[in-house]
Design an enzyme around this catalytic site. Sequence first.
Site: not given
Ligand SMILES: NC(=O)c1ccc[n+]([C@@H]2O[C@H](COP(=O)([O-])OP(=O)(O)OC[C@H]3O[C@@H](n4cnc5c(N)ncnc54)[C@H](O)[C@@H]3O)[C@@H](O)[C@H]2O)c1
Length: 263
Positions: A162, A155
């Site tokens: 984060k 990570y």
């Molecule tokens: N998937 C996991 O295990 C997990 C766990 C905890 C937290 N998260 C967090 O959840 C959130 C969503 O991620 P996800 O897992 O649904 O993945 P995802 O890939 O579906 O979504 C990530 C999003 O970030 C957007 N993005 C990236 N760079 C960008 C930019 N410059 N401008 C605008 N948008 C941008 C992408 O277009 C995408 O829509 C993130 O903050 C991620 O860190 C994810």
Amino acid sequence: MGFLADKRILITGVLSKHSIAYGIARACHREGAQLAFTYQNERFKDRLAKFAKEFDSTLIYPCDVAEDAEIERLFAELGEHWDGLEHSIAYAPSEAIEGDFLDGISRDAFRIAHDVSSYSYPALAKAARPLLLKGRNPALLALSYLGAERTMPNYNTMGLAKASLEAATRYLAFCLGPQGIRANAISAGPIKTLAASGIGNFSRLLAYNAHNAPLRRNITIDEVGNAAAFMLSDLASGITGEIMYVDGGLNTTALGNADPLPA
Ligand SMILES: NC(=O)c1ccc[n+]([C@@H]2O[C@H](COP(=O)([O-])OP(=O)(O)OC[C@H]3O[C@@H](n4cnc5c(N)ncnc54)[C@H](O)[C@@H]3O)[C@@H](O)[C@H]2O)c1
């Protein structure tokens, strides 16, 4: 009538049906919210229009959060009152989220990870504030992960970003609370999404969580969505500056499971 009836909520970060933001949109729509969506660039516009339609919305706007002008234009175009803003955006260069922490870190990778994944939360809040001030009990919500507080393989630099996002949540709450705006984050357990697939050996993280979390399984985007809908609603009117865990309880354990993790 749903508990988000008449709420107008801006959803960022829907990229696929597996996106956490898609689960959040589904729950908010079910509870009666009117939704608007942003997409990162033109490549995703048509796809997002289809998702928006599923939620009875035609309001889709481009916004690459690394560009100040796009953030400014977004809120100029949105123009009316808004009651909620959901931030579901993260990115780090691939070398910064796999393998050796020090091999992968660089000034540039650090800057990009923090810019897109952390700075964007207060940047969107700052631009949204005039519209949120016209809203009813407005609330902000971002998505974090346990890697903000604890070390884990791969990570790496995203953990630093984060941690910054979680600190930003508290400072947003401190700054905006007197103006009646709440700011929180959800720390979600691992879920297979496009962003997550960039993290080195992510399947191992999923297996570890399912094996060691008190619920003995991974969580779903709908479970995060339900918690997010609550946090964005007036039911959570007394909660701000919080990081709420939706991770099957993993964060509460030191040694989660006496049985060894299968190979
Ligand atoms: N998937 C996991 O295990 C997990 C766990 C905890 C937290 N998260 C967090 O959840 C959130 C969503 O991620 P996800 O897992 O649904 O993945 P995802 O890939 O579906 O979504 C990530 C999003 O970030 C957007 N993005 C990236 N760079 C960008 C930019 N410059 N401008 C605008 N948008 C941008 C992408 O277009 C995408 O829509 C993130 O903050 C991620 O860190 C994810």
